[in-house]
Scaffold this motif. Structure first.
Motif, PDB file in Angstrom:
ATOM      1  N   LEU A 187       0.836  -1.202   0.000  1.00 59.92           N
ATOM      2  CA  LEU A 187       0.000   0.000   0.000  1.00 59.92           C
ATOM      3  C   LEU A 187       0.869   1.250   0.000  1.00 59.92           C
ATOM      4  CD1 LEU A 187      -2.764   1.357   0.157  1.00 59.92           C
ATOM      5  CD2 LEU A 187      -2.666   1.095   2.661  1.00 59.92           C
ATOM      6  N   GLY A 188       1.953   1.224   0.763  1.00 62.88           N
ATOM      7  CA  GLY A 188       2.865   2.367   0.774  1.00 62.88           C
ATOM      8  C   GLY A 188       3.450   2.638  -0.593  1.00 62.88           C
ATOM      9  N   VAL A 189       3.879   1.585  -1.273  1.00 60.95           N
ATOM     10  CA  VAL A 189       4.439   1.741  -2.619  1.00 60.95           C
ATOM     11  C   VAL A 189       3.371   2.245  -3.582  1.00 60.95           C
ATOM     12  CG1 VAL A 189       5.452   0.521  -4.578  1.00 60.95           C
ATOM     13  CG2 VAL A 189       6.204  -0.014  -2.247  1.00 60.95           C
ATOM     14  N   ALA A 190       2.154   1.714  -3.463  1.00 61.22           N
ATOM     15  CA  ALA A 190       1.069   2.111  -4.361  1.00 61.22           C
ATOM     16  C   ALA A 190       0.730   3.597  -4.180  1.00 61.22           C
ATOM     17  CB  ALA A 190      -0.168   1.255  -4.105  1.00 61.22           C
ATOM     18  N   ILE A 191       0.648   4.038  -2.928  1.00 63.04           N
ATOM     19  CA  ILE A 191       0.338   5.446  -2.663  1.00 63.04           C
ATOM     20  C   ILE A 191       1.440   6.347  -3.207  1.00 63.04           C
ATOM     21  CG2 ILE A 191       0.181   7.155  -0.808  1.00 63.04           C
ATOM     22  CD1 ILE A 191      -1.380   5.073   0.796  1.00 63.04           C
ATOM     23  N   ALA A 192       2.687   5.954  -2.974  1.00 63.80           N
ATOM     24  CA  ALA A 192       3.814   6.747  -3.475  1.00 63.80           C
ATOM     25  C   ALA A 192       3.797   6.827  -4.997  1.00 63.80           C
ATOM     26  CB  ALA A 192       5.130   6.144  -2.994  1.00 63.80           C
ATOM     27  N   THR A 193       3.453   5.719  -5.635  1.00 63.26           N
ATOM     28  CA  THR A 193       3.413   5.692  -7.103  1.00 63.26           C
ATOM     29  C   THR A 193       2.333   6.624  -7.634  1.00 63.26           C
ATOM     30  OG1 THR A 193       4.199   3.396  -7.108  1.00 63.26           O
ATOM     31  CG2 THR A 193       3.142   4.209  -9.122  1.00 63.26           C
ATOM     32  N   VAL A 194       1.157   6.595  -7.024  1.00 61.73           N
ATOM     33  CA  VAL A 194       0.064   7.462  -7.457  1.00 61.73           C
ATOM     34  C   VAL A 194       0.450   8.933  -7.310  1.00 61.73           C
ATOM     35  CG1 VAL A 194      -2.287   8.218  -6.932  1.00 61.73           C
ATOM     36  CG2 VAL A 194      -1.750   5.773  -7.022  1.00 61.73           C
ATOM     37  N   ILE A 195       1.030   9.281  -6.170  1.00 63.25           N
ATOM     38  CA  ILE A 195       1.440  10.672  -5.949  1.00 63.25           C
ATOM     39  C   ILE A 195       2.503  11.078  -6.967  1.00 63.25           C
ATOM     40  CG2 ILE A 195       2.602  12.234  -4.341  1.00 63.25           C
ATOM     41  CD1 ILE A 195       1.248  10.716  -2.066  1.00 63.25           C
ATOM     42  N   ALA A 196       3.471  10.197  -7.207  1.00 59.51           N
ATOM     43  CA  ALA A 196       4.521  10.506  -8.182  1.00 59.51           C
ATOM     44  C   ALA A 196       3.949  10.671  -9.584  1.00 59.51           C
ATOM     45  CB  ALA A 196       5.581   9.399  -8.171  1.00 59.51           C
ATOM     46  N   LEU A 197       2.969   9.834  -9.950  1.00 59.73           N
ATOM     47  CA  LEU A 197       2.327   9.975 -11.254  1.00 59.73           C
ATOM     48  C   LEU A 197       1.637  11.330 -11.379  1.00 59.73           C
ATOM     49  CD1 LEU A 197       0.813   6.400 -11.707  1.00 59.73           C
ATOM     50  CD2 LEU A 197       2.476   7.490 -13.237  1.00 59.73           C
ATOM     51  N   LEU A 198       1.002  11.773 -10.311  1.00 58.99           N
ATOM     52  CA  LEU A 198       0.340  13.076 -10.319  1.00 58.99           C
ATOM     53  C   LEU A 198       1.352  14.211 -10.433  1.00 58.99           C
ATOM     54  CD1 LEU A 198      -2.371  12.505  -7.552  1.00 58.99           C
ATOM     55  CD2 LEU A 198      -2.749  12.643 -10.019  1.00 58.99           C
ATOM     56  N   MET A 199       2.549  14.009  -9.873  1.00 55.66           N
ATOM     57  CA  MET A 199       3.559  15.063  -9.851  1.00 55.66           C
ATOM     58  C   MET A 199       4.350  15.154 -11.162  1.00 55.66           C
ATOM     59  SD  MET A 199       3.179  16.522  -6.913  1.00 55.66           S
ATOM     60  CE  MET A 199       1.426  16.095  -7.014  1.00 55.66           C
ATOM     61  N   VAL A 200       4.779  13.999 -11.692  1.00 53.13           N
ATOM     62  CA  VAL A 200       5.690  14.032 -12.850  1.00 53.13           C
ATOM     63  C   VAL A 200       5.205  13.197 -14.025  1.00 53.13           C
ATOM     64  CG1 VAL A 200       7.701  14.503 -11.409  1.00 53.13           C
ATOM     65  CG2 VAL A 200       7.085  12.123 -11.909  1.00 53.13           C
ATOM     66  N   GLY A 201       3.980  12.707 -13.956  1.00 57.83           N
ATOM     67  CA  GLY A 201       3.434  11.947 -15.072  1.00 57.83           C
ATOM     68  C   GLY A 201       4.066  10.574 -15.202  1.00 57.83           C
ATOM     69  N   LEU A 202       4.153  10.088 -16.439  1.00 56.44           N
ATOM     70  CA  LEU A 202       4.658   8.744 -16.682  1.00 56.44           C
ATOM     71  C   LEU A 202       6.129   8.577 -16.324  1.00 56.44           C
ATOM     72  CD1 LEU A 202       2.898   7.850 -20.056  1.00 56.44           C
ATOM     73  CD2 LEU A 202       2.311   7.075 -17.739  1.00 56.44           C
ATOM     74  N   ALA A 203       6.836   9.672 -16.142  1.00 56.79           N
ATOM     75  CA  ALA A 203       8.226   9.577 -15.691  1.00 56.79           C
ATOM     76  C   ALA A 203       8.312   8.891 -14.332  1.00 56.79           C
ATOM     77  CB  ALA A 203       8.855  10.966 -15.618  1.00 56.79           C
ATOM     78  N   ALA A 204       7.197   8.893 -13.602  1.00 59.50           N
ATOM     79  CA  ALA A 204       7.159   8.247 -12.288  1.00 59.50           C
ATOM     80  C   ALA A 204       7.429   6.754 -12.379  1.00 59.50           C
ATOM     81  CB  ALA A 204       5.803   8.487 -11.626  1.00 59.50           C
ATOM     82  N   ILE A 205       7.033   6.131 -13.475  1.00 61.13           N
ATOM     83  CA  ILE A 205       7.264   4.690 -13.648  1.00 61.13           C
ATOM     84  C   ILE A 205       8.756   4.400 -13.689  1.00 61.13           C
ATOM     85  CG2 ILE A 205       6.807   2.673 -15.066  1.00 61.13           C
ATOM     86  CD1 ILE A 205       4.350   3.879 -13.686  1.00 61.13           C
TER      87      ILE A 205
END
Length: 250
Positions: A187-205
């Motif tokens: 869940l921690g990783v999932a939340i961090a991923t969602v926030i990162a996607l919102l911040m920098v888009g697909l670069a978050a992957i």
């Protein structure tokens, strides 16, 4: 038994204040009844730190302060607001891992409050590299959002290591927290991923993948050196993952 201290109940909003109280020096009231299962919110603590430190840097830039100094303000703010907890972990890990000849001696050195040559070198290089990377980011648009992604993703590695590795000693902060469940770490990783996607888009992957490789490397190193994880290992992992992500972005 360590397993008995694990609270397997569903995530709670109070977990956010618990994580802020554990990972920052922000004045929040928190309960510490379920610290291991509250670790899913560690990334949110990183988000809060990044936003507050980023706003200070924005104010500095608005007043005409040079980006180099504004970057220093950002790094200093994250260190102060977190109580230098993760930086201390990096220094202790460097001293112990390379100053000891066996796991017991390494753990003994890491517990010592004194800092040695390896710790000074690691701490200095880490702070300077972060400052330069943040400075480089500030020369480009979107740096504020990128820093939020970095601070958030880097703290998602901590509950992942807490779950994946056993505690290397019978005492200490990490041992007292217990080990989170797989679902909590995920869940921690999932939340961090969602926030990162919102911040920098697909670069978050890409950032997520690079961060995962860095965290995996730290986990293997800790396993080889001391047979598990400690609070210092968790703090050092956050620092290394954050630094690697900053370097990729910069």
């Amino acid at each position: 038994m360590e397993q008995d201290r694990r609270d397997m109940s569903a995530p709670k909003l109070d977990d956010i204040t618990t994580s802020l109280a554990l990972l920052t020096r922000l004045p929040v009231k928190a309960s510490f009844d379920r610290t291991a299962e509250a670790s899913w919110a560690y990334p949110l603590a990183g988000t809060v730190l990044a936003v507050l430190a980023g706003l200070l840097a924005c104010v500095a830039l608005w007043f005409g302060i040079d980006p180099a100094l504004a970057a220093g303000i950002y790094v200093a703010a994250t260190v102060i607001m977190s109580g230098a907890m993760h930086e201390d972990g990096l220094a202790d890990l460097a001293d112990g891992f390379w100053g000891g000849w066996d796991p017991a001696r390494r753990l003994e050195i890491m517990k010592d409050s004194a800092i040695g040559a390896y710790g000074v070198i690691a701490l200095t290089l880490g702070l300077v590299a972060r400052w330069v990377a943040v400075w480089a980011l500030m020369d480009h648009g979107g740096w504020f959002w990128a820093l939020i992604a970095v601070e958030t993703l880097s703290r998602s590695a901590m509950p992942a290591l807490m779950h994946a590795l056993p505690n290397a000693r019978d005492t200490g902060l990490s041992q007292s927290q217990g080990r989170p469940s797989r679902e909590t770490a995920a869940l921690g990783v999932a939340i961090a991923t969602v926030i990162a996607l919102l911040m920098v888009g697909l670069a978050a992957i890409g950032l997520l993948l690079v961060g995962a490789v860095a965290a995996f490397g730290m986990a293997k190193l800790a396993q080889a050196k001391i047979g598990g994880q400690t609070g210092d290992v968790l703090g050092a992992t956050q620092q290394i993952v954050a630094l690697v992500l900053l370097m990729v972005l910069a």
